[in-house]
Enzyme design. Structure first.
Site, PDB file in Angstrom:
ATOM      1  NE  ARG A  75      11.317  24.172  -6.334  1.00 43.56           N
ATOM      2  CZ  ARG A  75      12.404  24.688  -6.910  1.00 43.56           C
ATOM      3  NH1 ARG A  75      13.597  24.154  -6.688  1.00 43.56           N
ATOM      4  NH2 ARG A  75      12.314  25.751  -7.683  1.00 43.56           N
ATOM      5  CE1 TYR A  82      -0.921   3.122  -4.596  1.00 43.88           C
ATOM      6  CE2 TYR A  82      -2.796   1.730  -4.153  1.00 43.88           C
ATOM      7  CZ  TYR A  82      -2.282   2.939  -4.568  1.00 43.88           C
ATOM      8  OH  TYR A  82      -3.127   3.939  -4.939  1.00 43.88           O
ATOM      9  CG  ASP A  85       3.972   1.576   1.294  1.00 43.44           C
ATOM     10  OD1 ASP A  85       3.409   1.775   0.199  1.00 43.44           O
ATOM     11  OD2 ASP A  85       3.518   1.999   2.384  1.00 43.44           O
ATOM     12  CE  LYS A 140      -3.711   5.407   1.204  1.00 37.93           C
ATOM     13  NZ  LYS A 140      -4.661   5.681   0.124  1.00 37.93           N
TER      14      LYS A 140
HETATM   15  C1  LIG Z   1       0.163   0.859   1.046  1.00 32.44           C
HETATM   16  C2  LIG Z   1      -0.062   2.084   0.178  1.00 32.44           C
HETATM   17  N1  LIG Z   1       1.010   2.793  -0.235  1.00 32.44           N
HETATM   18  C3  LIG Z   1       0.844   3.868  -1.023  1.00 32.44           C
HETATM   19  C4  LIG Z   1      -0.408   4.275  -1.426  1.00 32.44           C
HETATM   20  C5  LIG Z   1      -0.530   5.492  -2.321  1.00 32.44           C
HETATM   21  O1  LIG Z   1      -0.856   6.591  -1.537  1.00 32.44           O
HETATM   22  P1  LIG Z   1      -1.595   7.826  -2.226  1.00 32.44           P
HETATM   23  O2  LIG Z   1      -2.999   7.396  -2.481  1.00 32.44           O
HETATM   24  O3  LIG Z   1      -1.486   8.930  -1.215  1.00 32.44           O
HETATM   25  O4  LIG Z   1      -0.833   8.123  -3.482  1.00 32.44           O
HETATM   26  C6  LIG Z   1      -1.533   3.586  -1.014  1.00 32.44           C
HETATM   27  C7  LIG Z   1      -2.896   4.052  -1.424  1.00 32.44           C
HETATM   28  N2  LIG Z   1      -3.885   3.081  -1.200  1.00 32.44           N
HETATM   29  N3  LIG Z   1      -4.971   3.151  -1.923  1.00 32.44           N
HETATM   30  C8  LIG Z   1      -5.746   2.044  -1.948  1.00 32.44           C
HETATM   31  O5  LIG Z   1      -5.462   1.016  -1.376  1.00 32.44           O
HETATM   32  C9  LIG Z   1      -6.992   2.170  -2.737  1.00 32.44           C
HETATM   33  N4  LIG Z   1      -6.650   2.779  -3.975  1.00 32.44           N
HETATM   34  C10 LIG Z   1      -6.545   2.012  -5.000  1.00 32.44           C
HETATM   35  O6  LIG Z   1      -6.739   0.844  -4.909  1.00 32.44           O
HETATM   36  C11 LIG Z   1      -6.224   2.702  -6.273  1.00 32.44           C
HETATM   37  C12 LIG Z   1      -6.460   4.047  -6.393  1.00 32.44           C
HETATM   38  C13 LIG Z   1      -6.187   4.673  -7.573  1.00 32.44           C
HETATM   39  C14 LIG Z   1      -5.659   3.953  -8.637  1.00 32.44           C
HETATM   40  C15 LIG Z   1      -5.399   2.599  -8.500  1.00 32.44           C
HETATM   41  C16 LIG Z   1      -5.672   1.975  -7.313  1.00 32.44           C
HETATM   42  N5  LIG Z   1      -5.342   0.626  -7.136  1.00 32.44           N
HETATM   43  O7  LIG Z   1      -4.642   0.255  -6.176  1.00 32.44           O
HETATM   44  O8  LIG Z   1      -5.739  -0.188  -7.988  1.00 32.44           O
HETATM   45  C17 LIG Z   1      -1.366   2.454  -0.204  1.00 32.44           C
HETATM   46  O9  LIG Z   1      -2.424   1.712   0.215  1.00 32.44           O
END
Ligand SMILES: Cc1ncc(COP(=O)(O)O)c(CNNC(=O)CNC(=O)c2ccccc2[N+](=O)[O-])c1O
Length: 390
Positions: free
Chosen positions: A58, A111, A183, A208
């Site tokens: 861990r 987000y 973020d 990403k």
């Molecule tokens: C700036 C930023 N910060 C954190 C995260 C989350 O990362 P993760 O996907 O690895 O948990 C993200 C992930 N981005 N995802 C998106 O932009 C597209 N996904 C979505 O829109 C999504 C996906 C699942 C559930 C809900 C949503 N949403 O934003 O409505 C991010 O863009």
């Protein structure tokens, strides 16, 4: 050692022989149990378990330690915590610094799952959230209360792309001893140096651009001296750990991050410029262009951009949007971004995701991720999309 140029840092970061054992890439070390030859060895590992001694799965293995070193070398700070996804990085970073009765300030363009965490999890714990205008600047001072503990930024904002004045917000937050979390996923560790702009904890959805191939879920949080011990130990107590296989793929992604971002930037600017000439487009929300809120902060603080930006149409209903979206050849519909592929997402009601600042857009919003495909192919795809839309 001299100051390495960024491209050289991207190649060398995290490749200490301690972790690579003379391989070019740190090998995948999988472990739960780690065994010791003597009581003295076990005591030494226990005393150094928070400082990259092999102790227990861990806490991580040499694969994790190499990637953590690489993230700190590239983004700054003193330590990097690892999480199974970006959302876990966000929630654990906040949970590490709040207690019942606290108040936090959350950017209104955050987000959506970040907002949900505040509204559905923090609220249950008696932590109150105030959403603030991403462009608030000095006005943030008026929202700070005696029980405010965290200022959370996301710049540019997830869908509406506002670029925040991070140094100003961080300066004011520190006058009140708040922890400043950013973020930083859009910039990745390459295009915005968070600790040079007053941030205490920089969060990445490594899912990403860092991974860059749409095949790993991973989050990171890099902290400065002020916050690292508390972030590391709180995240450990909340059981946050990651697969060395995923870490290996993220480390592989890091090595091409610089060249990929440059190509995504080149491609997105060409497509954005074409879109600005389309009569269906009201305006483009790309940080590298004046039509994006906070463009002046992008020019001042960022080293470059990437493939992710939005645009607002000047008309359109669900039927027209569906016709545009359904027939795309190169722009796939899918959640996430930052891989090599082009993506498209539509949002017809951005105000359902806003509390403090309502947007009066002329029409629906499209968020595009411009991948590494040929831009003429991408533009032709969009051209045909607009023919179906009209
Ligand atoms: C700036 C930023 N910060 C954190 C995260 C989350 O990362 P993760 O996907 O690895 O948990 C993200 C992930 N981005 N995802 C998106 O932009 C597209 N996904 C979505 O829109 C999504 C996906 C699942 C559930 C809900 C949503 N949403 O934003 O409505 C991010 O863009």
């Amino acid at each position: 050692m001299g100051k390495k140029a960024l491209d050289t840092k991207i190649v060398t970061a995290g490749r200490s022989k301690k972790w690579t054992q003379s391989l070019v890439n740190p090998p995948v070390s999988r472990a739960s149990t780690i065994v010791f030859d003597s009581v003295a060895d076990m005591k030494h590992a226990t005393a150094n378990r928070a400082n990259k001694a092999l102790f227990y799965g861990r806490r991580g293995t040499n694969t994790h330690f190499a990637f953590q070193d690489a993230m700190v070398e590239l983004e700054g700070g003193v330590g990097c915590a690892l999480y199974p996804c970006g959302t876990a990085a966000i929630s654990n970073a906040i949970l590490s610094f709040v207690k019942t009765g606290d108040h936090i300030l959350m950017v209104d363009g955050a987000y959506e799952p970040t907002r949900d965490f505040c509204d559905k999890i923090l609220a249950k714990m008696g932590v109150e959230t105030t959403y603030y205008d991403p462009m608030i600047g000095e006005g943030i001072r008026d929202l700070i209360r005696p029980n405010t503990s965290v200022l959370f930024l996301e710049s540019p904002c997830s869908i509406t792309m506002e670029v925040q004045d991070v140094p100003t917000l961080a300066r004011i937050a520190h006058e009140h001893d708040l922890v400043v979390m950013l973020d930083n996923t859009w910039a990745s560790p390459i295009n915005f140096q968070p600790f040079e702009h007053g941030v205490d904890i920089s969060i990445q959805a490594a899912t990403k651009y860092i991974v860059g191939h749409s095949d790993v879920m991973l989050g990171t949080a890099v902290a400065n001296e002020r916050c690292w011990d508390q972030l590391r130990e709180s995240s450990y107590l909340m059981g946050q750990c990651t697969s060395p296989d995923d870490i290996y793929l993220a480390m592989r992604g890091l090595r091409t991050l610089g060249v990929r971002l440059k190509q995504h930037e080149q491609n997105s600017i060409k497509v954005a410029e074409w879109l600005m000439g389309r009569e269906e487009v009201d305006h483009v929300r790309h940080p590298a262009f004046e039509s994006c809120e906070g463009h002046e902060f992008y020019k001042r603080d960022f080293k470059g951009c990437n493939g992710l930006f939005s645009l607002v149409l000047n008309r359109g209903n669900t039927e027209a949007l569906t016709a545009l979206l359904d027939g795309m050849e190169h722009f796939s519909m899918g959640y996430s971004w930052g891989g090599f592929e082009s993506l498209i997402l539509a949002n017809e009601n951005i105000n359902s995701l806003r509390t403090a600042t309502k947007k009066e857009f002329a029409g629906p919003l499209l968020r595009l991720h411009i991948g590494l495909e040929d831009t003429d192919d991408l533009i032709r795809d969009l051209e045909k999309g607009f023919e179906r839309f009209n």
